[in-house]
Every structure is written in structure tokens, then in C-alpha cells.
Design a protein around this motif. Structure first.
Motif, PDB file in Angstrom:
ATOM      1  N   PHE A  22     -28.201 -35.070   4.010  1.00  0.00           N
ATOM      2  CA  PHE A  22     -28.718 -33.944   4.802  1.00  0.00           C
ATOM      3  C   PHE A  22     -29.122 -32.788   3.883  1.00  0.00           C
ATOM      4  O   PHE A  22     -30.251 -32.286   3.952  1.00  0.00           O
ATOM      5  CB  PHE A  22     -27.641 -33.495   5.802  1.00  0.00           C
ATOM      6  CG  PHE A  22     -27.973 -32.238   6.547  1.00  0.00           C
ATOM      7  CD1 PHE A  22     -28.862 -32.258   7.606  1.00  0.00           C
ATOM      8  CD2 PHE A  22     -27.389 -31.021   6.186  1.00  0.00           C
ATOM      9  CE1 PHE A  22     -29.174 -31.096   8.304  1.00  0.00           C
ATOM     10  CE2 PHE A  22     -27.697 -29.859   6.878  1.00  0.00           C
ATOM     11  CZ  PHE A  22     -28.586 -29.891   7.938  1.00  0.00           C
ATOM     12  N   TRP A  23     -28.206 -32.386   3.004  1.00  0.00           N
ATOM     13  CA  TRP A  23     -28.507 -31.233   2.140  1.00  0.00           C
ATOM     14  C   TRP A  23     -29.594 -31.548   1.129  1.00  0.00           C
ATOM     15  O   TRP A  23     -30.387 -30.676   0.760  1.00  0.00           O
ATOM     16  CB  TRP A  23     -27.230 -30.718   1.472  1.00  0.00           C
ATOM     17  CG  TRP A  23     -26.441 -29.899   2.449  1.00  0.00           C
ATOM     18  CD1 TRP A  23     -25.281 -30.260   3.073  1.00  0.00           C
ATOM     19  CD2 TRP A  23     -26.794 -28.607   2.971  1.00  0.00           C
ATOM     20  NE1 TRP A  23     -24.891 -29.259   3.948  1.00  0.00           N
ATOM     21  CE2 TRP A  23     -25.799 -28.235   3.901  1.00  0.00           C
ATOM     22  CE3 TRP A  23     -27.855 -27.728   2.738  1.00  0.00           C
ATOM     23  CZ2 TRP A  23     -25.836 -27.026   4.603  1.00  0.00           C
ATOM     24  CZ3 TRP A  23     -27.894 -26.521   3.427  1.00  0.00           C
ATOM     25  CH2 TRP A  23     -26.896 -26.185   4.347  1.00  0.00           C
ATOM     26  N   LYS A  78     -21.711 -33.257  21.292  1.00  0.00           N
ATOM     27  CA  LYS A  78     -20.559 -34.095  21.686  1.00  0.00           C
ATOM     28  C   LYS A  78     -19.247 -33.319  21.637  1.00  0.00           C
ATOM     29  O   LYS A  78     -18.295 -33.662  22.300  1.00  0.00           O
ATOM     30  CB  LYS A  78     -20.408 -35.267  20.684  1.00  0.00           C
ATOM     31  CG  LYS A  78     -21.280 -36.452  20.945  1.00  0.00           C
ATOM     32  CD  LYS A  78     -20.778 -37.661  20.153  1.00  0.00           C
ATOM     33  CE  LYS A  78     -21.066 -37.540  18.663  1.00  0.00           C
ATOM     34  NZ  LYS A  78     -20.619 -38.674  17.855  1.00  0.00           N
ATOM     35  N   ILE A 115     -16.228 -26.386  20.043  1.00  0.00           N
ATOM     36  CA  ILE A 115     -16.940 -25.560  19.052  1.00  0.00           C
ATOM     37  C   ILE A 115     -17.398 -24.259  19.703  1.00  0.00           C
ATOM     38  O   ILE A 115     -17.997 -24.277  20.771  1.00  0.00           O
ATOM     39  CB  ILE A 115     -18.150 -26.329  18.458  1.00  0.00           C
ATOM     40  CG1 ILE A 115     -17.669 -27.616  17.779  1.00  0.00           C
ATOM     41  CG2 ILE A 115     -18.895 -25.455  17.468  1.00  0.00           C
ATOM     42  CD1 ILE A 115     -18.792 -28.458  17.155  1.00  0.00           C
TER      43      ILE A 115
HETATM   44  C1  HEM Z   1     -21.658 -33.490  11.929  1.00  0.00           C
HETATM   45  C2  HEM Z   1     -18.544 -30.069  13.320  1.00  0.00           C
HETATM   46  C3  HEM Z   1     -21.530 -26.639  11.657  1.00  0.00           C
HETATM   47  C4  HEM Z   1     -24.323 -30.076   9.745  1.00  0.00           C
HETATM   48  C5  HEM Z   1     -20.572 -32.855  12.468  1.00  0.00           C
HETATM   49  C6  HEM Z   1     -19.467 -33.508  13.136  1.00  0.00           C
HETATM   50  C7  HEM Z   1     -18.593 -32.553  13.514  1.00  0.00           C
HETATM   51  C8  HEM Z   1     -19.138 -31.284  13.097  1.00  0.00           C
HETATM   52  C9  HEM Z   1     -17.264 -32.741  14.259  1.00  0.00           C
HETATM   53  C10 HEM Z   1     -19.321 -35.027  13.371  1.00  0.00           C
HETATM   54  C11 HEM Z   1     -20.038 -35.360  14.665  1.00  0.00           C
HETATM   55  C12 HEM Z   1     -19.697 -36.763  15.130  1.00  0.00           C
HETATM   56  O1  HEM Z   1     -20.283 -37.720  14.589  1.00  0.00           O
HETATM   57  O2  HEM Z   1     -18.864 -36.897  16.034  1.00  0.00           O
HETATM   58  C13 HEM Z   1     -19.100 -28.844  13.010  1.00  0.00           C
HETATM   59  C14 HEM Z   1     -18.475 -27.569  13.306  1.00  0.00           C
HETATM   60  C15 HEM Z   1     -19.320 -26.605  12.846  1.00  0.00           C
HETATM   61  C16 HEM Z   1     -20.464 -27.282  12.245  1.00  0.00           C
HETATM   62  C17 HEM Z   1     -17.115 -27.400  13.991  1.00  0.00           C
HETATM   63  C18 HEM Z   1     -19.207 -25.106  12.918  1.00  0.00           C
HETATM   64  C19 HEM Z   1     -18.433 -24.497  13.811  1.00  0.00           C
HETATM   65  C20 HEM Z   1     -22.531 -27.267  10.970  1.00  0.00           C
HETATM   66  C21 HEM Z   1     -23.581 -26.588  10.258  1.00  0.00           C
HETATM   67  C22 HEM Z   1     -24.370 -27.560   9.703  1.00  0.00           C
HETATM   68  C23 HEM Z   1     -23.807 -28.848  10.084  1.00  0.00           C
HETATM   69  C24 HEM Z   1     -23.757 -25.059  10.179  1.00  0.00           C
HETATM   70  C25 HEM Z   1     -25.596 -27.438   8.841  1.00  0.00           C
HETATM   71  C26 HEM Z   1     -25.883 -26.374   8.114  1.00  0.00           C
HETATM   72  C27 HEM Z   1     -23.876 -31.291  10.205  1.00  0.00           C
HETATM   73  C28 HEM Z   1     -24.563 -32.568   9.996  1.00  0.00           C
HETATM   74  C29 HEM Z   1     -23.792 -33.554  10.635  1.00  0.00           C
HETATM   75  C30 HEM Z   1     -22.648 -32.866  11.218  1.00  0.00           C
HETATM   76  C31 HEM Z   1     -25.864 -32.782   9.240  1.00  0.00           C
HETATM   77  C32 HEM Z   1     -24.090 -35.047  10.715  1.00  0.00           C
HETATM   78  C33 HEM Z   1     -24.853 -35.325  12.009  1.00  0.00           C
HETATM   79  C34 HEM Z   1     -25.207 -36.807  12.099  1.00  0.00           C
HETATM   80  O3  HEM Z   1     -24.361 -37.587  12.540  1.00  0.00           O
HETATM   81  O4  HEM Z   1     -26.333 -37.167  11.702  1.00  0.00           O
HETATM   82  N1  HEM Z   1     -20.345 -31.500  12.456  1.00  0.00           N
HETATM   83  N2  HEM Z   1     -20.287 -28.633  12.369  1.00  0.00           N
HETATM   84  N3  HEM Z   1     -22.688 -28.626  10.846  1.00  0.00           N
HETATM   85  N4  HEM Z   1     -22.742 -31.513  10.940  1.00  0.00           N
HETATM   86 FE1  HEM Z   1     -21.526 -30.075  11.662  1.00  0.00          FE
END
Ligand code: HEM
Length: 124
Positions: free
Chosen positions: A49-50, A70, A75
Motif C-alpha cells: 500500500f505505502w 467492517k 473505529i
Molecule cells: C486495514 C484498522 C487507519 C490503511 C485495516 C484493518 C484494520 C484497520 C482492523 C484490517 C481490516 C480487515 O481485514 O479486517 C485501522 C484503524 C485505523 C486505521 C483502527 C485508525 C483509527 C488507517 C489509515 C490508513 C490505513 C489512516 C492509511 C493511511 C489500511 C490499509 C489496510 C488496512 C491499506 C488494508 C486494507 C486491505 O485489506 O486491502 N485497518 N486502520 N488504515 N488499513 Fe487501517
């Protein structure tokens, strides 16, 4: 200390250090630890991603909005601020200064659009 550069090796080390901190965080940690079983796979996805975002490598082919949707019940906007605070701390510590600033600016914009998608939709 040698600072990390904005290349694939630097992003890999950054992502690893950042998610170590996220997992240890009292508020963010439980959400990630409940959601993610395969950490090596998740970290690989985040490096891709980055790398796509900062180096336009095209390596990431995912959908961040539904991935976060999801977990919408857990959140909050406050947690996004916490996430961005940890990101700032980690990038300031580990990256070259210009790279840290660019990574912080990009994360802030992405966090903004994720939050718009998650919390301000009218068609729900
Ligand atoms: C995936 C939480 C903020 C980028 C995820 C997942 C969680 C999560 C739990 C896994 C999702 C799953 O497969 O069940 C959070 C929380 C955040 C946050 C709690 C802030 C409160 C961000 C931010 C970015 C980011 C600010 C980017 C700058 C990503 C990416 C994935 C991801 C790229 C992978 C998505 C995929 O499956 O293709 N995040 N996230 N997240 N997060 Fe976050």
C-alpha cells in the motif's frame, strides 16, 4: 542513528515498527489484534500500500474503505487522531526528515477520506 529512506526497504522497516507500536497501544491494539490473524500477510499488504502511494509502484490492489467499514462499530474519529499521532511519532523517529513529512501529509489526507467514507455517508 541512520534514518530510513523512502524506498521499499525503508517502507518495510517503517511499517514493521509502526504496527509493533499499534499492537502495543492500549486503544488501537485490541482492534487490530482481533481483526488480524495473519500478521506477516497484513504487513506485506501495508508495505505494498505505502509503496503504491509513495512510490507509485502499483503493488497494492485492495479496497481500504470496505476493509475499515467492517470495523465501523469500533473505529472512531478520535482513534484516527491517535493513529495519526503514532504515525507522526514513528516516522519522525525513523525516517529522513523530508520523507517523514511527506508520509505524514499523505496519511493525513488518506485518514480524512477514510473518515468521510466511514462517518459521513448519507445513503446509509
Ligand atoms: C486495514 C484498522 C487507519 C490503511 C485495516 C484493518 C484494520 C484497520 C482492523 C484490517 C481490516 C480487515 O481485514 O479486517 C485501522 C484503524 C485505523 C486505521 C483502527 C485508525 C483509527 C488507517 C489509515 C490508513 C490505513 C489512516 C492509511 C493511511 C489500511 C490499509 C489496510 C488496512 C491499506 C488494508 C486494507 C486491505 O485489506 O486491502 N485497518 N486502520 N488504515 N488499513 Fe487501517
Amino acid at each position: 542513528m541512520t534514518r530510513l529512506e523512502l524506498d521499499d526497504a525503508g517502507l518495510e522497516a517503517l511499517v514493521e515498527a509502526f504496527y509493533d507500536r499499534v499492537r502495543a497501544d492500549s486503544e488501537l491494539g485490541p482492534i487490530f489484534n482481533d481483526a488480524i490473524d495473519d500478521w506477516p500477510h497484513h504487513l506485506e499488504k501495508l508495505v505494498a500500500f505505502w509503496s503504491s502511494v509513495m512510490l507509485t509502484s502499483g503493488r497494492y490492489k485492495g479496497q481500504p474503505v470496505p476493509a475499515h467499514m467492517k470495523h465501523r462499530d469500533r473505529i472512531t474519529p478520535e482513534l484516527f487522531d491517535r493513529w495519526l499521532g503514532l504515525w507522526k511519532q514513528t516516522t519522525d523517529e525513523l525516517m529522513e526528515p523530508d520523507a517523514a513529512i511527506a508520509l505524514q501529509a499523505k496519511a493525513a489526507r488518506i485518514a480524512e477520506s477514510l473518515q468521510l467514507a466511514m462517518f459521513f455517508r448519507l445513503d446509509r
